[in-house]
Scaffold this active site. Structure first.
Site, PDB file in Angstrom:
ATOM      1  CG  ASP A  86      -3.782   4.612  -3.428  1.00  0.00           C
ATOM      2  OD1 ASP A  86      -2.988   4.449  -2.795  1.00  0.00           O
ATOM      3  OD2 ASP A  86      -4.989   4.474  -3.450  1.00  0.00           O
ATOM      4  CG  ASP A 144      -2.085   0.887   1.049  1.00  0.00           C
ATOM      5  OD1 ASP A 144      -1.899   1.701   0.176  1.00  0.00           O
ATOM      6  OD2 ASP A 144      -2.664   1.195   2.140  1.00  0.00           O
TER       7      ASP A 144
END
Length: 474
Positions: A351, A153
């Protein structure tokens, strides 16, 4: 060696985390892709990834729902609705964090305030999904190392795993729970340490630092902030790595042990290994869930002759996130009439955890119109929308599709020509959709999602403040 921890506090630590022309790799103009429909759909068996380069730390990275994943569910249902619903939660959470930071809210909570009730919380149950993305790697933690499968992440800083004795709650996971008492190199972090002060959300129990992280779907992890040896590969170990040893973990789905935080904040793996890897890391997200990609650290073996670099933008108010300057979009070799100011108003972040790219409404409308025009030969094959994906087609009975080429333009005259797998999202054999969505308003931050990053080597060089894209990365 510290093998014991103070009693876990009875109160629940609040977890309020702040929120040009299209050309192919050979340089020739390209207006369409001819793509075999079966290549857009995952297969039942795992394909082999490219060989690991010996002079770079490279981890095997796979999609959690695919056959390459050790955590794949035995009973495969239609998980796309789940993925897209979770994606909406993550996007909303990212917006909230950025908005809170712009207002000076910070988004963290001090130890003194731990115990107050959160103003808003989406209920999460153990076994549900966490908004941390769909790609996982396996690392070793402790001495001797214990295998831990973690979500990758770039929108998180704190790395955490579930730990024994799981004083409050642990979800079911693939790997054995990490046992601090069994590691010769485990240590608790003290409340007075600088590392504890670097956390957005922290507390203290018997002199030991407590951490807290929360995610967009209400998932959370709370526990002791600790250090131990992190083996990215058997031959490449990060000593005294700071991570969260979770004692109250709710909401993680997919049987993973926790999160590997690759954000830009001080607690992240990237910041902690700055001297070791010089702030350089990269990954390649595979074309489909049945392929394997990689996560890599260090300059050796990451750079690629085809790489194109654009500026990495950062914001001191939200140091976790990596931003870039999206300036335009081309479809079928023609640049759309979208002013750069449309993208610049709220900015664009990249992202790994967001699935579908979000665009300003005007930009999305222009892209959708051009894409539909490029797909006019299939106008009688339009299919119903799927969640946030409103431009879908039914290719039943066809062996291949002719897709309009799509390229994203970034500052520095960088044009990224998306692979076919980055243009459309294959729900199933009878539903293929444009893999973009519109933001609710012009003030919402744009997000470059992981579908559009597929097959590229994406390289982050934090000290140089650049992000690179290399075609054909995996």
């Amino acid at each position: 060696m510290t093998t014991s921890s103070p009693p876990f506090p009875s109160f629940v630590l609040l977890l309020l985390v702040l929120l040009a022309l299209t050309v192919n790799a050979n340089g020739e103009t390209r207006s369409h892709h001819k793509v075999n429909i079966s290549s857009l759909l995952p297969r039942k068996v795992c394909s082999n990834s490219k060989d690991v380069i010996s002079d770079v730390t490279r981890l095997r990275l796979v999609h959690r729902h695919g056959p390459c994943s050790p955590a794949m569910r035995r009973r495969q249902s239609d998980f796309h609705a789940e993925i897209l619903a979770r994606d909406q939660l993550r996007v909303g959470f990212l917006r909230q964090r950025i908005a809170a930071a712009e207002l000076g809210g910070g988004g963290g909570t001090s130890p003194a305030s731990a115990g107050a009730a959160p103003s808003t919380k989406i209920p999460a149950r153990s076994g549900e999904s966490v908004s941390a993305g769909d790609y996982i790697v396996t690392v070793g933690l402790g001495t001797p190392p214990t295998a831990q499968t973690l979500f990758v992440d770039t929108g998180s800083d704190v790395t955490w795993v579930q730990c024994r004795p799981c004083a409050i709650s642990c979800h079911r996971q693939l790997d054995q729970l990490f046992a601090p008492a069994s590691s010769a190199t485990y240590a608790n972090v003290t409340c007075a340490s600088a590392a504890c002060a670097d956390l957005d959300v922290s507390g203290c129990s018997g002199g030991t630092c407590l951490y807290g992280v929360a995610y967009g779907d209400g998932s959370q992890s709370v526990g002791f902030y600790s250090s131990d040896a992190l083996a990215l590969t058997p031959a490449d170990v990060v000593p005294r790595f700071l991570f969260g040893c979770g004692q109250d973990n709710e909401g993680l789905f997919g049987r993973a042990a926790g999160i590997l935080g690759l954000g830009g904040g001080r607690p992240s793996l990237v910041a902690q290994t700055m001297n070791k890897y010089n702030g350089v890391f990269g990954y390649c997200l595979p074309a489909s869930a049945s392929d394997a990609g990689y996560l890599a650290f260090g300059k050796s073996g990451i750079t690629n002759p085809t790489v194109k670099y654009t500026n990495m933008l950062t914001d001191a108010k939200t140091p976790t996130f990596y931003f870039l300057n999206l300036t335009g979009i081309s479809v079928s070799g023609q640049r759309l009439s979208i002013l750069p100011a449309v993208f610049a108003k709220a900015g664009t972040l990249i992202d790994s955890g967001t699935v579908i790219t979000r665009l300003p409404p005007a930009a999305y409308t222009s892209l959708r119109s051009a894409f539909r025009q490029g797909m006019s030969r299939y106008k009688n094959k339009r299919a119903p929308a799927v969640s946030i994906l409103d431009t879908c087609y039914d290719p039943t009975g066809r062996g291949e599709l002719k897709l309009p080429a799509v390229a994203l333009q970034f500052a520095g005259d960088v044009s990224v020509n998306l692979a076919p797998e980055g243009i459309v999202y294959a729900v199933n054999r009878s539903r293929i959709c444009l893999a973009f969505a519109a933001n609710d308003g012009d003030g919402d931050v744009g997000i470059l999602g992981n579908v559009q990053q597929r097959t590229f080597g994406v390289i982050y060089d934090v000290p140089k403040k650049v992000i690179g894209f290399a075609a054909g990365g995996c």
